[in-house]
Design an enzyme around this catalytic site. Sequence first.
Site, PDB file in Angstrom:
ATOM      1  N   LYS A 198       0.788  -1.144  -0.166  1.00  0.00           N
ATOM      2  CA  LYS A 198       0.116   0.002  -0.002  1.00  0.00           C
ATOM      3  C   LYS A 198       0.982   1.288  -0.089  1.00  0.00           C
ATOM      4  O   LYS A 198       0.600   2.173  -0.819  1.00  0.00           O
ATOM      5  CB  LYS A 198      -1.181  -0.243   1.189  1.00  0.00           C
ATOM      6  CG  LYS A 198      -1.984  -0.987   1.017  1.00  0.00           C
ATOM      7  CD  LYS A 198      -2.865  -1.323   2.208  1.00  0.00           C
ATOM      8  CE  LYS A 198      -3.852  -2.602   2.097  1.00  0.00           C
ATOM      9  NZ  LYS A 198      -4.740  -2.622   3.331  1.00  0.00           N
ATOM     10  N   ASP A 216     -11.075   2.465   3.680  1.00  0.00           N
ATOM     11  CA  ASP A 216     -11.457   1.044   3.423  1.00  0.00           C
ATOM     12  C   ASP A 216     -13.155   0.780   3.058  1.00  0.00           C
ATOM     13  O   ASP A 216     -13.495  -0.235   2.567  1.00  0.00           O
ATOM     14  CB  ASP A 216     -10.934   0.450   4.798  1.00  0.00           C
ATOM     15  CG  ASP A 216      -9.834  -0.595   4.413  1.00  0.00           C
ATOM     16  OD1 ASP A 216      -9.364  -0.735   3.464  1.00  0.00           O
ATOM     17  OD2 ASP A 216      -9.071  -0.444   5.812  1.00  0.00           O
ATOM     18  N   GLN A 260      -5.030  -1.661   9.480  1.00  0.00           N
ATOM     19  CA  GLN A 260      -5.009  -3.093   8.651  1.00  0.00           C
ATOM     20  C   GLN A 260      -5.493  -4.003   9.888  1.00  0.00           C
ATOM     21  O   GLN A 260      -5.167  -4.220  10.852  1.00  0.00           O
ATOM     22  CB  GLN A 260      -3.450  -3.394   8.521  1.00  0.00           C
ATOM     23  CG  GLN A 260      -3.230  -4.555   7.795  1.00  0.00           C
ATOM     24  CD  GLN A 260      -3.791  -4.531   6.055  1.00  0.00           C
ATOM     25  OE1 GLN A 260      -4.005  -3.585   5.734  1.00  0.00           O
ATOM     26  NE2 GLN A 260      -4.078  -5.643   5.734  1.00  0.00           N
TER      27      GLN A 260
HETATM   28  N1  GUN Z   1      -7.017  -7.000   5.774  1.00  0.00           N
HETATM   29  C1  GUN Z   1      -7.225  -7.753   4.621  1.00  0.00           C
HETATM   30  N2  GUN Z   1      -7.965  -7.076   3.776  1.00  0.00           N
HETATM   31  C2  GUN Z   1      -7.645  -5.737   4.269  1.00  0.00           C
HETATM   32  C3  GUN Z   1      -8.132  -4.299   3.919  1.00  0.00           C
HETATM   33  O1  GUN Z   1      -8.644  -4.333   2.727  1.00  0.00           O
HETATM   34  N3  GUN Z   1      -8.033  -3.477   4.785  1.00  0.00           N
HETATM   35  C4  GUN Z   1      -7.579  -3.512   5.932  1.00  0.00           C
HETATM   36  N4  GUN Z   1      -7.652  -2.469   6.649  1.00  0.00           N
HETATM   37  N5  GUN Z   1      -7.200  -4.640   6.336  1.00  0.00           N
HETATM   38  C5  GUN Z   1      -7.298  -5.973   5.588  1.00  0.00           C
END
Ligand code: GUN
Length: 292
Positions: free
Chosen positions: A52, A119, A96
């Site tokens: 990211k 998100d 996350q």
């Molecule tokens: N864990 C797995 N996929 C995601 C996501 O798209 N966003 C976040 N914050 N955590 C995750």
Amino acid sequence: MTLIDGKATAATIKAEIKAEVERIVAAGGKRPHLAAVLVGHDGGSETYVRNKVLACEACGFRSSLIRYEDTITEAELLDCVKQLNEDADVDGFIVQLPLPKHISEQKVIEAIDYRKDVDGFHPINVGRMAIGLPCYISATPKGILELLRRYDIETSGKKCVVLGRSNIVGKPMAQLMMQKQYGDATVTVCHSRSRNLREECLAADIIIAAIGRPEFLTADMVKPGAVVIDVGTTRVPDATRPKGFRLCGDVDFANVASLCSHITPVPGGVGPMTICMLMLNTLAAGKREYYQ
Ligand code: GUN
């Protein structure tokens, strides 16, 4: 059979985002800023967050990574969320997942200001998405819609089976595929307790597999000419690989691919699109596209 190239599509979109960011900055506007909070050292989460941050660089965004050990208390993490909510320079941020067991993920998600929730996990964004209002849409379903659109795959009136009912993928995917302004399809959601799973899949024009079981969707479940989207990313031990594992999708690709009109590979299909859609949401956050 057409292989849907998520990696190439994501690269194209990131270049489009970067061009727009440079236009915004040249016109005196603000460079979008994404913050990511990572708790602990889960291998998958480390990789996702690293990717990211790299994607932010590729898009010309500012990024901040905030790290905590998994001994952090829920109150401390909630305080971090509050600070990010109040930081005027941060346009959007993510925490996350998964979080350590002693922290309530739902409490943390609900503490995030929905206007910065890139998100799309906050109940306000989930609710707005469900009734077709402008909002942040969670990245994996948004990325799948984008792949279907960019590959000119007709979805209107088609029969779509979504395998899996998670809050992050299955549920929003089904909602979006059903809605007139997105998929406009007839949607069936199947999960681990569904009966006649094989028959449901065999009747589908589009199958979106997000059940988290390696090679779950086999050739006897797929109608010739179907479109198959594979969301699975299970790490399967593999001593021949440098990292000791390989990523395995929910589709038995070797036997299913030749049956399909279109299929996504794992890796290189849905995965790269997911991070790219987080970037699109961050661009929208920077532009205050959905909320003031
Ligand atoms: N864990 C797995 N996929 C995601 C996501 O798209 N966003 C976040 N914050 N955590 C995750």
